[in-house]
Design a protein around this motif. Structure first.
Motif, short mmCIF file in Angstrom:
data_model
loop_
_atom_site.label_atom_id
_atom_site.label_comp_id
_atom_site.label_asym_id
_atom_site.label_seq_id
_atom_site.Cartn_x
_atom_site.Cartn_y
_atom_site.Cartn_z
N ILE A 1 5.86 -12.67 -11.27
CA ILE A 1 6.45 -11.41 -11.71
C ILE A 1 5.45 -10.51 -12.42
O ILE A 1 5.57 -9.29 -12.40
N ILE A 2 4.46 -11.09 -13.06
CA ILE A 2 3.58 -10.29 -13.90
C ILE A 2 2.12 -10.51 -13.50
O ILE A 2 1.69 -11.63 -13.26
N SER A 3 1.41 -9.39 -13.37
CA SER A 3 0.00 -9.44 -13.00
C SER A 3 -0.82 -8.64 -14.01
O SER A 3 -0.30 -7.77 -14.72
N LEU A 4 -2.10 -8.94 -14.03
CA LEU A 4 -3.01 -8.30 -14.97
C LEU A 4 -3.65 -7.07 -14.35
O LEU A 4 -4.16 -7.12 -13.23
N GLY A 5 -3.61 -5.96 -15.08
CA GLY A 5 -4.25 -4.74 -14.62
C GLY A 5 -5.08 -4.12 -15.73
O GLY A 5 -4.81 -4.34 -16.91
N ALA A 6 -6.09 -3.36 -15.35
CA ALA A 6 -6.92 -2.63 -16.31
C ALA A 6 -6.63 -1.14 -16.19
O ALA A 6 -6.01 -0.69 -15.22
N ALA B 1 0.80 -5.42 -16.02
CA ALA B 1 0.55 -5.11 -17.42
C ALA B 1 -0.88 -4.62 -17.60
O ALA B 1 -1.83 -5.37 -17.37
N CYS B 2 -1.02 -3.36 -17.99
CA CYS B 2 -2.35 -2.75 -18.17
C CYS B 2 -2.57 -2.49 -19.65
O CYS B 2 -2.29 -1.40 -20.16
N PHE B 3 -3.05 -3.52 -20.34
CA PHE B 3 -3.36 -3.42 -21.76
C PHE B 3 -4.74 -2.78 -21.95
O PHE B 3 -5.54 -2.71 -21.01
N VAL C 1 -6.18 -2.13 -11.02
CA VAL C 1 -6.81 -1.23 -11.99
C VAL C 1 -6.31 0.19 -11.75
O VAL C 1 -6.21 0.65 -10.61
N ILE C 2 -5.93 0.86 -12.83
CA ILE C 2 -5.52 2.26 -12.76
C ILE C 2 -6.77 3.13 -12.67
O ILE C 2 -7.71 2.96 -13.46
#
Length: 252
Positions: free
Chosen positions: A67-72, A43-45, A100-101
């Motif tokens: 299942i869910i990881s934090l992304g920038a 999830a890249c909020f 990170v994207i």
């Protein structure tokens, strides 16, 4: 067998309420199933809302759910200093970002980011134990080989774990049908061939470009290791449905 990835790129959209609802719906769905769906949801909020998932991901709700990881959506190439408005990779790591994207076509276009800039950011991310999701894509179909090879050579680090996201720039904003499944298959195969086969540092090659529940299976069958979602990535139900589709393709 490679893991499958679903990257939800919210871009400059959403608010605290929508982010919270998204997290709650995915959390509730995965708990009710008893175990996580195999594909990793990243999830890249937008930057202000990253702590929402950071806090939730460490809670009891996610304790047994991988299942869910934090992304920038971006990071600076600098570690610290007088760079107003920038966010460093070590700051992202500090709040629990795992991904990170980098090099998204919108960053290349609107912020004039070069391959060398993207490489410097990727190196900073890797240094801080963050996996960069490096976006590459040609400006027109006839420039595929030249531009993709140049981007791989100039924007992808020679060491460290990475994910590559292929997004044909010429098809951005066009219907998904503008890009044939044959082109996607050739592009994914070509990109994978450019990474030394003995290396396992490339965790996967994803496809980004109007992916949704209707076309996800076709894209995955073209050899992609996952999807980068834009609009569809903001809808928890659609994300979970796409995760199930990716799961059915897990043998690839």
């Amino acid at each position: 067998m490679k893991n499958k990835f679903i990257v939800c790129n919210w871009k400059m959209n959403g608010n605290k309420k929508l982010v919270t609802e998204f997290i709650d719906e995915i959390s509730e769905s995965t708990r009710s199933q008893g175990q996580g769906i195999p594909p990793k949801i990243i999830a890249c909020f937008p930057f202000p809302y990253l702590p929402s998932l950071s806090s939730c991901a460490n809670s009891a709700d996610f304790e047994n759910t991988d299942i869910i990881s934090l992304g920038a959506q971006d990071c600076s190439s600098e570690e610290r200093g007088a760079f107003t408005g920038d966010v460093s990779a070590n700051m992202l790591r500090d709040i629990g970002c795992d991904y990170v994207i980098l090099g998204h076509c919108e960053r290349r276009k609107y912020h004039k980011e070069s391959d060398s800039t993207i490489l410097a950011k990727a190196l900073s991310a890797i240094k801080n134990n963050i996996t960069p999701i490096i976006c590459i894509g040609e400006s027109s179909p006839c420039k595929f080989d030249i531009e993709i090879q140049q981007q791989i050579t100039s924007s992808i680090p020679s060491d460290g774990k990475i994910i590559i996201a292929y997004e044909p720039v010429w098809a951005v904003g066009a219907p998904y049908e503008a890009v044939s499944s044959g082109h996607i298959s050739r592009a994914i195969s070509y990109i994978k061939s450019c990474i030394h086969p003995a290396e396992d540092r490339c965790l996967g090659v994803l496809y980004g470009g109007a992916a949704n529940t209707i076309n996800a299976l076709q894209i995955m069958a073209s050899g992609a290791d996952g999807l980068m979602l834009g609009r569809a990535g903001m809808n928890a139900k659609e994300v979970l449905d796409i995760a199930q589709i990716c799961s059915s393709n897990q043998k690839n």
